[in-house]
Design an enzyme around this catalytic site. Sequence first.
Site, PDB file in Angstrom:
ATOM      1  N   THR A   1       7.587  18.231  -0.129  1.00 52.21           N
ATOM      2  CA  THR A   1       6.325  18.851   0.249  1.00 52.21           C
ATOM      3  C   THR A   1       5.202  17.823   0.248  1.00 52.21           C
ATOM      4  OG1 THR A   1       7.085  20.918  -0.747  1.00 52.21           O
ATOM      5  CG2 THR A   1       4.740  20.731  -0.271  1.00 52.21           C
ATOM      6  N   GLU A   2       5.127  17.012  -0.818  1.00 50.04           N
ATOM      7  CA  GLU A   2       4.173  15.909  -0.899  1.00 50.04           C
ATOM      8  C   GLU A   2       4.764  14.761  -1.701  1.00 50.04           C
ATOM      9  OE1 GLU A   2       1.594  19.582  -0.591  1.00 50.04           O
ATOM     10  OE2 GLU A   2       2.774  18.947  -2.315  1.00 50.04           O
ATOM     11  N   ILE A   3       4.241  13.563  -1.445  1.00 49.03           N
ATOM     12  CA  ILE A   3       4.507  12.393  -2.274  1.00 49.03           C
ATOM     13  C   ILE A   3       3.164  11.723  -2.536  1.00 49.03           C
ATOM     14  CG2 ILE A   3       6.808  12.097  -1.263  1.00 49.03           C
ATOM     15  CD1 ILE A   3       5.786   9.589   0.143  1.00 49.03           C
TER      16      ILE A   3
ATOM     17  N   HIS B   1      -0.377  20.357  -7.156  1.00 49.48           N
ATOM     18  CA  HIS B   1       0.800  19.883  -7.890  1.00 49.48           C
ATOM     19  C   HIS B   1       0.978  18.372  -7.783  1.00 49.48           C
ATOM     20  CE1 HIS B   1       3.886  19.790  -4.582  1.00 49.48           C
ATOM     21  NE2 HIS B   1       4.572  19.093  -5.450  1.00 49.48           N
TER      22      HIS B   1
END
Length: 94
Positions: A46-48, A76
């Site tokens: 989803t994200e890094i 998050h």
Amino acid sequence: MTRHEYTLVDVFTDRKFGGNQLAVFHDGEGVSEALMQAAAKELNLTEITFVVQAEHGGDHKIRIFSPTRELPFAGHPTIGTGRDAPGHGARRLH
């Protein structure tokens, strides 16, 4: 080939392989924006995040990427990056 190490972090959980996954690159200095985006697309989370030097105050800045674009803020990834800080010591983020 340049090596860029990262940590996979499980955010908002008390067990491995639960919660929201996040890849944290603790040394994002010198990594181009194009390479950050390519890494986000390749890892397909989803994200890094990439930790870089702050530009205006603070000790560090977090750059957050989804597989399709850079994000100005996300919960998050911010919490997970701070929690996974080396030694879990205090970090002032810009």
